[in-house]
Scaffold this motif. Sequence first.
Motif, mmCIF file in Angstrom:
data_model
loop_
_atom_site.group_PDB
_atom_site.id
_atom_site.type_symbol
_atom_site.label_atom_id
_atom_site.label_comp_id
_atom_site.label_asym_id
_atom_site.label_seq_id
_atom_site.Cartn_x
_atom_site.Cartn_y
_atom_site.Cartn_z
ATOM 1 N N LEU A 330 70.590 65.421 41.371
ATOM 2 C CA LEU A 330 69.938 65.656 40.081
ATOM 3 C C LEU A 330 69.191 66.979 40.041
ATOM 4 O O LEU A 330 68.667 67.370 38.990
ATOM 5 C CB LEU A 330 68.964 64.521 39.761
ATOM 6 C CG LEU A 330 69.578 63.155 39.410
ATOM 7 C CD1 LEU A 330 68.481 62.125 39.214
ATOM 8 C CD2 LEU A 330 70.433 63.269 38.158
ATOM 9 N N SER A 331 69.118 67.660 41.177
ATOM 10 C CA SER A 331 68.367 68.926 41.232
ATOM 11 C C SER A 331 68.885 69.923 40.203
ATOM 12 O O SER A 331 68.107 70.546 39.466
ATOM 13 C CB SER A 331 68.462 69.533 42.631
ATOM 14 O OG SER A 331 67.951 68.663 43.610
ATOM 15 N N ALA A 332 70.212 70.097 40.152
ATOM 16 C CA ALA A 332 70.778 71.074 39.216
ATOM 17 C C ALA A 332 70.572 70.665 37.753
ATOM 18 O O ALA A 332 70.144 71.492 36.940
ATOM 19 C CB ALA A 332 72.264 71.288 39.522
ATOM 20 N N PRO A 333 70.858 69.405 37.347
ATOM 21 C CA PRO A 333 70.593 69.032 35.945
ATOM 22 C C PRO A 333 69.110 69.144 35.562
ATOM 23 O O PRO A 333 68.782 69.608 34.468
ATOM 24 C CB PRO A 333 71.074 67.576 35.871
ATOM 25 C CG PRO A 333 72.072 67.449 36.957
ATOM 26 C CD PRO A 333 71.585 68.338 38.052
ATOM 27 N N VAL A 334 68.226 68.727 36.471
ATOM 28 C CA VAL A 334 66.795 68.824 36.158
ATOM 29 C C VAL A 334 66.377 70.285 36.040
ATOM 30 O O VAL A 334 65.620 70.665 35.140
ATOM 31 C CB VAL A 334 65.963 68.098 37.226
ATOM 32 C CG1 VAL A 334 64.473 68.362 37.034
ATOM 33 C CG2 VAL A 334 66.231 66.598 37.180
ATOM 34 N N GLY A 335 66.846 71.112 36.966
ATOM 35 C CA GLY A 335 66.539 72.536 36.866
ATOM 36 C C GLY A 335 67.075 73.146 35.585
ATOM 37 O O GLY A 335 66.400 73.960 34.940
ATOM 38 N N ALA A 336 68.291 72.773 35.204
ATOM 39 C CA ALA A 336 68.860 73.276 33.951
ATOM 40 C C ALA A 336 68.020 72.843 32.756
ATOM 41 O O ALA A 336 67.818 73.615 31.803
ATOM 42 C CB ALA A 336 70.295 72.764 33.805
ATOM 43 N N LEU A 337 67.532 71.607 32.791
ATOM 44 C CA LEU A 337 66.679 71.118 31.707
ATOM 45 C C LEU A 337 65.395 71.931 31.615
ATOM 46 O O LEU A 337 64.943 72.290 30.523
ATOM 47 C CB LEU A 337 66.354 69.641 31.943
ATOM 48 C CG LEU A 337 65.542 68.934 30.862
ATOM 49 C CD1 LEU A 337 66.345 68.825 29.585
ATOM 50 C CD2 LEU A 337 65.123 67.551 31.331
ATOM 51 N N LEU A 338 64.808 72.259 32.763
ATOM 52 C CA LEU A 338 63.575 73.064 32.772
ATOM 53 C C LEU A 338 63.835 74.461 32.235
ATOM 54 O O LEU A 338 63.037 74.995 31.449
ATOM 55 C CB LEU A 338 63.013 73.128 34.185
ATOM 56 C CG LEU A 338 62.493 71.820 34.781
ATOM 57 C CD1 LEU A 338 62.071 72.022 36.229
ATOM 58 C CD2 LEU A 338 61.321 71.284 33.964
ATOM 59 N N PHE A 339 64.933 75.069 32.667
ATOM 60 C CA PHE A 339 65.271 76.400 32.165
ATOM 61 C C PHE A 339 65.493 76.381 30.658
ATOM 62 O O PHE A 339 65.007 77.248 29.932
ATOM 63 C CB PHE A 339 66.544 76.914 32.853
ATOM 64 C CG PHE A 339 66.319 77.458 34.237
ATOM 65 C CD1 PHE A 339 65.396 78.456 34.468
ATOM 66 C CD2 PHE A 339 67.048 76.965 35.304
ATOM 67 C CE1 PHE A 339 65.187 78.964 35.744
ATOM 68 C CE2 PHE A 339 66.855 77.470 36.585
ATOM 69 C CZ PHE A 339 65.920 78.462 36.807
ATOM 70 N N GLY A 340 66.245 75.399 30.169
ATOM 71 C CA GLY A 340 66.569 75.359 28.748
ATOM 72 C C GLY A 340 65.390 75.019 27.873
ATOM 73 O O GLY A 340 65.195 75.617 26.805
ATOM 74 N N TRP A 341 64.570 74.075 28.305
ATOM 75 C CA TRP A 341 63.438 73.641 27.478
ATOM 76 C C TRP A 341 62.291 74.643 27.513
ATOM 77 O O TRP A 341 61.365 74.550 26.723
ATOM 78 C CB TRP A 341 62.973 72.265 27.940
ATOM 79 C CG TRP A 341 62.060 71.594 26.971
ATOM 80 C CD1 TRP A 341 60.739 71.314 27.134
ATOM 81 C CD2 TRP A 341 62.398 71.101 25.669
ATOM 82 N NE1 TRP A 341 60.230 70.692 26.025
ATOM 83 C CE2 TRP A 341 61.231 70.548 25.107
ATOM 84 C CE3 TRP A 341 63.571 71.095 24.925
ATOM 85 C CZ2 TRP A 341 61.216 69.982 23.839
ATOM 86 C CZ3 TRP A 341 63.552 70.521 23.665
ATOM 87 C CH2 TRP A 341 62.388 69.979 23.135
ATOM 88 N N ALA A 342 62.351 75.617 28.419
ATOM 89 C CA ALA A 342 61.260 76.588 28.539
ATOM 90 C C ALA A 342 61.068 77.410 27.279
ATOM 91 O O ALA A 342 59.970 77.916 27.024
ATOM 92 C CB ALA A 342 61.519 77.517 29.727
ATOM 93 N N ILE A 343 62.111 77.585 26.467
ATOM 94 C CA ILE A 343 61.969 78.402 25.259
ATOM 95 C C ILE A 343 61.622 77.553 24.038
ATOM 96 O O ILE A 343 61.678 78.053 22.917
ATOM 97 C CB ILE A 343 63.245 79.218 24.990
ATOM 98 C CG1 ILE A 343 64.426 78.303 24.657
ATOM 99 C CG2 ILE A 343 63.576 80.114 26.171
ATOM 100 C CD1 ILE A 343 65.657 79.066 24.171
ATOM 101 N N SER A 344 61.233 76.295 24.242
ATOM 102 C CA SER A 344 60.877 75.452 23.100
ATOM 103 C C SER A 344 59.581 75.913 22.436
ATOM 104 O O SER A 344 59.294 75.515 21.305
ATOM 105 C CB SER A 344 60.731 73.992 23.542
ATOM 106 O OG SER A 344 59.701 73.850 24.496
ATOM 107 N N ALA A 345 58.792 76.732 23.127
ATOM 108 C CA ALA A 345 57.566 77.282 22.545
ATOM 109 C C ALA A 345 57.625 78.803 22.488
ATOM 110 O O ALA A 345 56.596 79.474 22.479
ATOM 111 C CB ALA A 345 56.342 76.823 23.332
ATOM 112 N N ASP A 346 58.843 79.348 22.450
ATOM 113 C CA ASP A 346 59.020 80.796 22.492
ATOM 114 C C ASP A 346 58.279 81.515 21.369
ATOM 115 O O ASP A 346 57.606 82.516 21.592
ATOM 116 C CB ASP A 346 60.514 81.133 22.426
ATOM 117 C CG ASP A 346 60.953 81.938 23.632
ATOM 118 O OD1 ASP A 346 60.193 82.003 24.600
ATOM 119 O OD2 ASP A 346 62.059 82.494 23.594
ATOM 120 N N VAL A 347 58.428 81.018 20.150
ATOM 121 C CA VAL A 347 57.778 81.669 19.014
ATOM 122 C C VAL A 347 56.260 81.577 19.153
ATOM 123 O O VAL A 347 55.545 82.553 18.886
ATOM 124 C CB VAL A 347 58.249 81.038 17.697
ATOM 125 C CG1 VAL A 347 57.438 81.581 16.525
ATOM 126 C CG2 VAL A 347 59.734 81.307 17.476
#
Length: 522
Positions: A330-347
């Motif tokens: 699950l390391s790769a899916p969890v890491g991908a989730l962290l990378f992707g969700w990081a821009i949820s507060a970009d604006v």
Amino acid sequence: MVAHLVTLKLALLRNGLRRSAWQVVGLVIGLLYGLGFAALLVVGLVVLAVQGDQEVAATTLVLCGGLLVLGWWLIPLVAFGVDATLDPQRFTTFGIPRRQLLVGLALAGLVGVPGLVTVVVALTSAAVWWRDPAAVAAGVVGAALAVAVCVVGSRATTTALAPLVTRRKVREIGTIVVLVPLFMLGPIMAAVGSGLSSVSDSLPEIARVVGWTPFGAPWALPADVAAGSWGPAVAKLVIAVATLAGLAWVWDRALTRALTGGEQREGSQAKVRGLGIFGRVPATPVGAVAARSLVYWLRDPRYAGAVVVVPLVPVMLAFLGGADSLLLLLSAPVGALLFGWAISADVAYDSTAFWTHVAAPITGAVDRWGRVCAALAIGIPGTLVLAVVSLAVSGRWGLTVPLLGFSLGVLATSLGASSFVSARVVYPVPKPGESPFSTPQGSQTAAMISQMVGMVALCALLLPSAGLAVAAALTGSVVLGVVTLVVSIALGAVFLRVGVRLGGAQYDRRAPDLLTTMRGFA
């Protein structure tokens, strides 16, 4: 003047609650949480009082109290700016006597959930010695000194170290230093528990040593009185009073420097040749947005959370399930989730600099795709590395195809969801240059609810791919692995495109309103 400063802090708190319903909800939740924590501590103190074992009571109070003092001193350094409602520099133009300003700011520092919990717990600790009136009186004095050392020490450290803490490099290092222990809290607590069990017989001796330090002296005072050791009690009273006086002196000198020297800002000494990242991306609107976002990813401590904790994911999963378990994959899916969700507060992270996007002007699709491309430039290599590492450690190379497909699908899907959320919801976040651990007023509840709703929706979108990935992992079917690869990447691409399209539409419709909202946060 002291009463006026305390009243001012209360007025600021009250006006903040009137400004936003989320702040009321956040305060209520924080208050309930703090009072619940205080209730647990009070129950523990009552148990100590009923047992009547003086050595156990002294050991517990000194060690726990010392940690409380240390927390008050150190936490504001990594959460710098957490309480800027009464910034001393705002009083530079007022002729307030220094002593009154110090006392007023110290008492105002107790206004809030942490201060309330500390006062309640400290005063309750005196009741542990209810069998000895003299010890109770000493406990009250020690509790008052402990609270004063907590507050004054907190103010002294933050004011004295402000020029150092506000430097960008120091903030970045501090972010890493704090994020790693927080993410690894489970293994750390397990190790601490194991260590404490092995040295449990030595805890009373450790407490006696800590009792002679500035952190433990106020808490050790009533124990010595209860034991009839008046000499050590007087010595520890002197240590506590001297510590408070020394901290007040340090705070006074630091405050004088801050009020007379003005705000010290870190100068830019970096020498950049050429356009930097902007010279390495296509000369298009999307490329410009992507380059600007990459600068954030590489230099903004607020983005460090999505990067620093990712290498720790395999360590955490290995601790939970073992190095050869399926859980490690699950390391790769969890890491991908962290990378992707990081821009949820970009604006929201753009703060008032978002005006450059509004004034350019650029379309919502350009803004969304630019931010996505920057996240992909970081997320794809990181996800692939995590996948290879987890496969190598677990030895399950047969699951390479479904793992890569599912992980890349998670990355694309989370980026699509983030692209919509960041254009739809903005809330107060740490401003550029502030610590990523600072908590602007009213942000906790709004952030928590928006992140929770977004994460639930994201998990729902990932269910089909997750079901295929689990089936492929449990059965070892090559066909299911290929199906997982194709379906996960296809669904991820669809969700990414839809998320960018919907987020772009939100941006086109609400960009000026988003900027106005963020200006209100400033």
